[in-house]
Design a protein around this motif. Sequence first.
Motif, PDB file in Angstrom:
ATOM      1  N   HIS A 150       0.367  27.347  -8.212  1.00  0.00           N
ATOM      2  CA  HIS A 150       0.002  28.774  -7.941  1.00  0.00           C
ATOM      3  C   HIS A 150       1.033  30.007  -6.948  1.00  0.00           C
ATOM      4  CE1 HIS A 150      -3.247  28.041 -10.288  1.00  0.00           C
ATOM      5  NE2 HIS A 150      -3.387  27.169 -10.629  1.00  0.00           N
ATOM      6  N   SER A 151       1.273  29.146  -5.979  1.00  0.00           N
ATOM      7  CA  SER A 151       1.776  30.157  -5.167  1.00  0.00           C
ATOM      8  C   SER A 151       3.192  30.119  -5.348  1.00  0.00           C
ATOM      9  CB  SER A 151       1.381  29.567  -3.767  1.00  0.00           C
ATOM     10  OG  SER A 151       1.678  28.136  -3.289  1.00  0.00           O
ATOM     11  N   ALA A 152       3.847  28.586  -5.806  1.00  0.00           N
ATOM     12  CA  ALA A 152       5.155  28.530  -6.099  1.00  0.00           C
ATOM     13  C   ALA A 152       5.538  28.514  -4.868  1.00  0.00           C
ATOM     14  CB  ALA A 152       5.399  28.886  -7.210  1.00  0.00           C
ATOM     15  N   ARG A 153       5.455  28.753  -3.184  1.00  0.00           N
ATOM     16  CA  ARG A 153       6.735  28.762  -2.184  1.00  0.00           C
ATOM     17  C   ARG A 153       7.783  28.262  -1.955  1.00  0.00           C
ATOM     18  NH1 ARG A 153       2.280  27.127   2.244  1.00  0.00           N
ATOM     19  NH2 ARG A 153       4.326  27.798   3.927  1.00  0.00           N
ATOM     20  N   ALA A 154       8.122  29.102  -1.254  1.00  0.00           N
ATOM     21  CA  ALA A 154       9.795  28.778  -1.369  1.00  0.00           C
ATOM     22  C   ALA A 154      10.299  27.096  -0.146  1.00  0.00           C
ATOM     23  CB  ALA A 154      10.552  29.680  -0.234  1.00  0.00           C
ATOM     24  N   PHE A 155      10.657  26.753  -1.096  1.00  0.00           N
ATOM     25  CA  PHE A 155      10.856  25.455  -0.625  1.00  0.00           C
ATOM     26  C   PHE A 155      10.034  23.661  -1.431  1.00  0.00           C
ATOM     27  CE2 PHE A 155      12.279  27.505   2.594  1.00  0.00           C
ATOM     28  CZ  PHE A 155      13.998  27.873   2.292  1.00  0.00           C
ATOM     29  N   TRP A 156       9.276  24.564  -1.463  1.00  0.00           N
ATOM     30  CA  TRP A 156       8.329  23.680  -2.309  1.00  0.00           C
ATOM     31  C   TRP A 156       8.104  22.713  -3.741  1.00  0.00           C
ATOM     32  CZ3 TRP A 156       2.914  21.439  -0.211  1.00  0.00           C
ATOM     33  CH2 TRP A 156       3.249  22.104   1.879  1.00  0.00           C
ATOM     34  N   ALA A 157       9.168  23.378  -4.534  1.00  0.00           N
ATOM     35  CA  ALA A 157       9.810  23.282  -6.247  1.00  0.00           C
ATOM     36  C   ALA A 157       8.895  22.258  -6.863  1.00  0.00           C
ATOM     37  CB  ALA A 157      10.924  23.541  -5.953  1.00  0.00           C
ATOM     38  N   PRO A 158       9.315  20.830  -6.315  1.00  0.00           N
ATOM     39  CA  PRO A 158       9.131  19.749  -6.655  1.00  0.00           C
ATOM     40  C   PRO A 158       7.542  19.638  -6.827  1.00  0.00           C
ATOM     41  CG  PRO A 158      10.868  18.744  -5.493  1.00  0.00           C
ATOM     42  CD  PRO A 158      10.292  20.659  -5.099  1.00  0.00           C
ATOM     43  N   TYR A 159       6.635  19.587  -5.477  1.00  0.00           N
ATOM     44  CA  TYR A 159       5.708  19.251  -5.584  1.00  0.00           C
ATOM     45  C   TYR A 159       4.817  20.290  -6.245  1.00  0.00           C
ATOM     46  CZ  TYR A 159       0.762  18.280  -3.833  1.00  0.00           C
ATOM     47  OH  TYR A 159      -0.391  18.068  -3.045  1.00  0.00           O
ATOM     48  N   ALA A 160       4.876  21.601  -6.030  1.00  0.00           N
ATOM     49  CA  ALA A 160       4.806  22.675  -6.707  1.00  0.00           C
ATOM     50  C   ALA A 160       4.607  22.434  -8.444  1.00  0.00           C
ATOM     51  CB  ALA A 160       5.168  24.144  -6.570  1.00  0.00           C
ATOM     52  N   ARG A 183     -16.791  15.946 -18.967  1.00  0.00           N
ATOM     53  CA  ARG A 183     -16.327  17.764 -18.178  1.00  0.00           C
ATOM     54  C   ARG A 183     -15.217  16.969 -17.807  1.00  0.00           C
ATOM     55  NH1 ARG A 183     -19.073  21.847 -20.972  1.00  0.00           N
ATOM     56  NH2 ARG A 183     -18.065  19.643 -22.525  1.00  0.00           N
ATOM     57  N   VAL A 184     -14.208  18.002 -17.493  1.00  0.00           N
ATOM     58  CA  VAL A 184     -12.941  17.556 -17.140  1.00  0.00           C
ATOM     59  C   VAL A 184     -12.713  19.032 -16.181  1.00  0.00           C
ATOM     60  CG1 VAL A 184     -10.233  16.902 -17.137  1.00  0.00           C
ATOM     61  CG2 VAL A 184     -11.780  16.126 -18.400  1.00  0.00           C
ATOM     62  N   ASN A 185     -12.447  18.986 -14.282  1.00  0.00           N
ATOM     63  CA  ASN A 185     -12.494  20.023 -13.955  1.00  0.00           C
ATOM     64  C   ASN A 185     -11.439  19.909 -12.974  1.00  0.00           C
ATOM     65  OD1 ASN A 185     -14.065  22.219 -14.343  1.00  0.00           O
ATOM     66  ND2 ASN A 185     -15.443  20.319 -14.464  1.00  0.00           N
ATOM     67  N   ILE A 186     -10.728  20.759 -11.779  1.00  0.00           N
ATOM     68  CA  ILE A 186      -9.774  20.509 -11.281  1.00  0.00           C
ATOM     69  C   ILE A 186     -10.149  21.356 -10.123  1.00  0.00           C
ATOM     70  CG2 ILE A 186      -7.045  22.193 -10.704  1.00  0.00           C
ATOM     71  CD1 ILE A 186      -6.865  22.878 -13.821  1.00  0.00           C
ATOM     72  N   VAL A 187      -9.528  20.637  -8.542  1.00  0.00           N
ATOM     73  CA  VAL A 187      -9.484  20.560  -7.829  1.00  0.00           C
ATOM     74  C   VAL A 187      -7.989  21.568  -6.980  1.00  0.00           C
ATOM     75  CG1 VAL A 187     -10.552  19.905  -5.155  1.00  0.00           C
ATOM     76  CG2 VAL A 187     -11.846  19.631  -7.435  1.00  0.00           C
ATOM     77  N   ASP A 188      -8.578  22.455  -5.766  1.00  0.00           N
ATOM     78  CA  ASP A 188      -7.819  22.979  -5.903  1.00  0.00           C
ATOM     79  C   ASP A 188      -8.182  22.919  -3.554  1.00  0.00           C
ATOM     80  OD1 ASP A 188      -6.258  23.906  -3.650  1.00  0.00           O
ATOM     81  OD2 ASP A 188      -6.106  26.371  -4.010  1.00  0.00           O
ATOM     82  N   PRO A 189      -8.324  22.049  -2.915  1.00  0.00           N
ATOM     83  CA  PRO A 189      -8.712  21.375  -2.247  1.00  0.00           C
ATOM     84  C   PRO A 189      -8.441  22.474  -0.550  1.00  0.00           C
ATOM     85  CG  PRO A 189      -6.821  19.456  -2.502  1.00  0.00           C
ATOM     86  CD  PRO A 189      -7.375  20.744  -3.646  1.00  0.00           C
ATOM     87  N   GLY A 190      -6.935  22.814  -0.616  1.00  0.00           N
ATOM     88  CA  GLY A 190      -7.130  24.060   0.369  1.00  0.00           C
ATOM     89  C   GLY A 190      -5.745  22.538   1.625  1.00  0.00           C
ATOM     90  N   ALA A 191      -5.597  23.339   2.446  1.00  0.00           N
ATOM     91  CA  ALA A 191      -5.149  22.946   3.698  1.00  0.00           C
ATOM     92  C   ALA A 191      -6.091  21.616   4.050  1.00  0.00           C
ATOM     93  CB  ALA A 191      -4.798  23.351   4.450  1.00  0.00           C
ATOM     94  N   THR A 192      -6.058  20.419   4.676  1.00  0.00           N
ATOM     95  CA  THR A 192      -6.474  19.318   4.468  1.00  0.00           C
ATOM     96  C   THR A 192      -6.266  18.752   6.011  1.00  0.00           C
ATOM     97  OG1 THR A 192      -7.485  19.526   2.655  1.00  0.00           O
ATOM     98  CG2 THR A 192      -8.166  17.863   4.224  1.00  0.00           C
ATOM     99  N   ARG A 193      -6.465  18.574   6.922  1.00  0.00           N
ATOM    100  CA  ARG A 193      -6.047  17.300   8.358  1.00  0.00           C
ATOM    101  C   ARG A 193      -5.703  15.730   7.205  1.00  0.00           C
ATOM    102  NH1 ARG A 193      -9.894  16.976  12.822  1.00  0.00           N
ATOM    103  NH2 ARG A 193     -10.288  19.067  12.546  1.00  0.00           N
TER     104      ARG A 193
END
Length: 248
Positions: A150-160, A183-193
């Motif tokens: 969703h953020s589609a940040r600069a330089f992240w195009a393929p992964y985004a 039931r089908v759901n999506i996860v945004d895990p956020g920044a993770t170590r």
Amino acid sequence: MTSIPDLSGRVALVTGASRGIGYHLAKQLAAAGAHVIAVARTVGGLEELDDEIKAAGGSATLVPLDLTDMAGIDRLGGSIHQRWGKLDILVANAGVLGVIAPIGHVEAKVFDKVMAVNVTGTWRLIRSVDPLLRLSDAGRAIVISSGAAHSARAFWAPYAASKAAVEALARSWADETKNMALRVNIVDPGATRTAMRAQAMPGENPDTLPTPADVAASILRLASPSLTDTGRIWNVRKGGWTDYRQPE
């Protein structure tokens, strides 16, 4: 919906299970009572996972498999059907970052690899296990995405782009099955170590990030047979649902 569901007697498939979020989610699914089918390329990581699951009294089946092996994914579905006759939980976690670079500098082979693993591999996995999840009394699919979709940040195009595609696949699948027990759901895990985060952000202090075990604990609830939500995005950082669907 309890945070630690009772998954006794249930069968769970986890991809990317040899490290990071997939590793810890596989451990926690097993601790909750599920038999875990752990899929990854790295045999050593799978064996370590198996040792930890067994030491805690759980059980697992190890499947060394690269998600670019499409025929292998098909065979996996057939093997699950033959042995268990169903699948209760899918965690589609495996993915690759590619490179962080200007879109015009991304090599074709790198772009193709990101799409093959993250998008085509996920679709092929869904295609292989969808009939098995429908045979469960409470099939649960958990598709790991990223805020990059969703953020589609600069330089992240393929992964985004790959994660946006994965979310579209999952949401369409959820809509197709909304009148079923699945039931089908999506996860945004956020920044993770994780190793992937370290690759993307080499100067970042990992101690400032949540651990994969903590993130997995938040995701575990989506495997619960009592879950009613479908076609939604679980935001780990917020500990709640985020809906990106626009009003019709």
